[in-house]
Design a protein around this motif. Structure first.
Motif, PDB file in Angstrom:
ATOM      1  N   LEU A  22      63.872  40.847  39.020  1.00 19.10           N
ATOM      2  CA  LEU A  22      63.746  41.587  37.421  1.00 19.10           C
ATOM      3  C   LEU A  22      63.651  43.010  37.682  1.00 19.10           C
ATOM      4  O   LEU A  22      64.340  43.816  37.048  1.00 19.10           O
ATOM      5  CB  LEU A  22      63.048  40.842  36.638  1.00 19.10           C
ATOM      6  N   ALA A  23      62.791  43.309  38.578  1.00 15.44           N
ATOM      7  CA  ALA A  23      62.465  44.844  38.666  1.00 15.44           C
ATOM      8  C   ALA A  23      62.010  44.901  40.042  1.00 15.44           C
ATOM      9  O   ALA A  23      61.102  44.104  40.152  1.00 15.44           O
ATOM     10  CB  ALA A  23      61.464  45.320  37.574  1.00 15.44           C
ATOM     11  N   LEU A  50      56.780  44.811  41.096  1.00 18.69           N
ATOM     12  CA  LEU A  50      57.771  43.789  41.525  1.00 18.69           C
ATOM     13  C   LEU A  50      57.733  42.683  40.294  1.00 18.69           C
ATOM     14  O   LEU A  50      56.487  42.282  39.787  1.00 18.69           O
ATOM     15  CB  LEU A  50      57.604  43.065  42.769  1.00 18.69           C
ATOM     16  N   ARG A  51      58.916  42.409  39.751  1.00 18.27           N
ATOM     17  CA  ARG A  51      59.095  41.297  39.029  1.00 18.27           C
ATOM     18  C   ARG A  51      60.156  40.215  39.319  1.00 18.27           C
ATOM     19  O   ARG A  51      61.184  40.726  39.734  1.00 18.27           O
ATOM     20  CB  ARG A  51      59.313  41.619  37.477  1.00 18.27           C
ATOM     21  N   ASP A  82      60.305  30.724  35.568  1.00 25.06           N
ATOM     22  CA  ASP A  82      58.896  31.335  35.622  1.00 25.06           C
ATOM     23  C   ASP A  82      59.307  32.655  35.988  1.00 25.06           C
ATOM     24  O   ASP A  82      59.911  32.982  36.950  1.00 25.06           O
ATOM     25  CB  ASP A  82      57.908  30.585  36.383  1.00 25.06           C
ATOM     26  N   VAL A  83      58.504  33.768  35.445  1.00 24.65           N
ATOM     27  CA  VAL A  83      58.576  35.173  35.915  1.00 24.65           C
ATOM     28  C   VAL A  83      57.178  35.532  36.428  1.00 24.65           C
ATOM     29  O   VAL A  83      56.318  35.356  35.589  1.00 24.65           O
ATOM     30  CB  VAL A  83      58.760  36.161  34.739  1.00 24.65           C
ATOM     31  N   LEU A  84      57.330  36.044  37.667  1.00 20.19           N
ATOM     32  CA  LEU A  84      56.248  36.372  38.397  1.00 20.19           C
ATOM     33  C   LEU A  84      56.270  38.227  38.251  1.00 20.19           C
ATOM     34  O   LEU A  84      57.115  38.413  38.794  1.00 20.19           O
ATOM     35  CB  LEU A  84      55.976  36.141  39.762  1.00 20.19           C
ATOM     36  N   THR A  85      55.065  38.696  38.064  1.00 17.69           N
ATOM     37  CA  THR A  85      54.699  40.226  37.955  1.00 17.69           C
ATOM     38  C   THR A  85      53.639  40.435  38.558  1.00 17.69           C
ATOM     39  O   THR A  85      52.547  40.084  38.667  1.00 17.69           O
ATOM     40  CB  THR A  85      54.834  40.514  36.284  1.00 17.69           C
ATOM     41  N   ALA A  92      66.876  45.346  44.556  1.00 23.00           N
ATOM     42  CA  ALA A  92      67.473  46.264  43.260  1.00 23.00           C
ATOM     43  C   ALA A  92      67.579  45.033  42.088  1.00 23.00           C
ATOM     44  O   ALA A  92      67.723  43.831  42.389  1.00 23.00           O
ATOM     45  CB  ALA A  92      68.631  46.830  43.183  1.00 23.00           C
ATOM     46  N   ALA A  93      67.181  45.427  40.704  1.00 26.12           N
ATOM     47  CA  ALA A  93      67.230  44.656  39.835  1.00 26.12           C
ATOM     48  C   ALA A  93      68.685  44.085  39.536  1.00 26.12           C
ATOM     49  O   ALA A  93      69.692  44.573  39.745  1.00 26.12           O
ATOM     50  CB  ALA A  93      67.009  45.185  38.415  1.00 26.12           C
ATOM     51  N   GLY A  94      68.531  42.426  39.495  1.00 30.42           N
ATOM     52  CA  GLY A  94      69.719  41.537  39.373  1.00 30.42           C
ATOM     53  C   GLY A  94      69.986  41.043  41.030  1.00 30.42           C
ATOM     54  O   GLY A  94      70.851  40.054  40.782  1.00 30.42           O
TER      55      GLY A  94
END
Length: 296
Positions: free
Chosen positions: A4-5, A59-60, A105-108, A149-151
């Motif tokens: 995601l980032a 990082l996400r 789930d999103v890890l940041t 990269a994002a995506g």
């Protein structure tokens, strides 16, 4: 795993591709390979499985888990290296231990509290296509996968061993001041005795012009006693090369395989993972691994 980032810089790394210097390629690989090895052990991977090297956090990622027998599976990840705040869907998660991620789930990662590079291992390892036997990104040559990269979506491989059954591993955070052991370099005789003493007594600072290729250091200029040109010769990780400015450059994993400036010293191989955690602005001191005439 969906990116995601990527933060300031995130790359895929394993233990690198040694043996290709004849083609102009350094071995590359994780700058702090010990931290990557620990992250992999925590999720039941081989130590050299490919993971993510995140520079300065940010990082996400989102987990995408397939369904098995009508149920959504779980993917396990672990984080080591430079400690930083971690959360999953906004809730704090464990450092240096396995983290279970479910579908969506999103890890940041936040910014590290010390050190520079954080390593994320996923159970099964990242299954990006290998190049010359390695999945590592080499920033200098452009070999291997591009920086994340994002995506981007990264395939995950199949587990090769059971989970180790460890909830938490003891981890030591990188120090505020870094002490690196060095051997005399092949061209140490090109420098004055005063400069050799200066190298070992001064406090050096890593500048913002540093990356995976090398650390540019700021300190008292090292003075040469020989001024002739030096033919290009082989370089290794840990080499302290001194350009005409007198400010050393400490080569890291993505270093060039040859160089034309004299190498005054070489960092001990056991200290290279520590060197890979040095952030811009950090203080560095060098100590001879064994006593020599330098110290007289």
């Amino acid at each position: 795993m969906e990116i995601l980032a990527p933060g300031p810089l995130a790359t895929v790394q394993d233990f690198g591709r040694p043996g290709w210097s004849r083609l102009g390629l350094s071995s590359s690989g994780a700058a702090d390979f010990r931290s990557l090895a620990l992250a992999n052990r925590l999720v039941g991977n081989t130590e050299d499985a490919a993971g993510i090297e995140a520079t300065w956090g940010g990082l996400r990622i989102r987990a995408h888990c397939r369904r098995v027998d009508g149920r959504t599976s779980i993917v396990y990840v672990s984080l080591t290296g430079a400690p930083c705040p971690i959360d999953v869907n906004g809730r704090p998660a464990a450092w240096c231990g396995p983290i279970a991620l479910r579908d969506g789930d999103v890890l940041t990662l936040g910014a590290p509290t010390s050190g520079l590079r954080t390593y994320l291992a996923v159970r099964g390892g990242l299954a990006v296509p290998p190049v010359l036997g390695s999945r590592s990104t080499d920033l200098l040559s452009g070999t291997g996968p591009a920086p994340l990269a994002a995506g981007d979506r990264l395939a995950v491989g199949q587990p090769v061993a059971p989970m180790p059954g460890v909830d938490l591993a003891p981890c030591t955070a990188p120090p505020e001041q870094f002490l690196l052991r060095v051997w005399p370099g092949p061209r140490s005789d090109w420098f004055t005795q005063a400069s050799l003493r200066e190298l070992l007594t001064a406090s050096w600072q890593a500048t913002s012009r540093s990356n995976r290729v090398g650390l540019r250091l700021s300190g008292p200029p090292l003075t040469r006693c020989r001024e002739e040109e030096l033919p290009a010769e082989g370089m290794v990780s840990g080499a302290l090369q001194v350009p005409p400015s007198g400010q050393p450059v400490l080569f890291l994993t993505d270093h060039p395989v040859t160089g034309g400036y004299p190498v005054v010293a070489v960092v001990h191989g056991d200290d290279l993972p520590l060197a890979g955690q040095i952030p811009p602005g950090a203080s560095i001191r060098f100590r001879l691994h064994q006593a020599t005439a330098w110290e007289s």
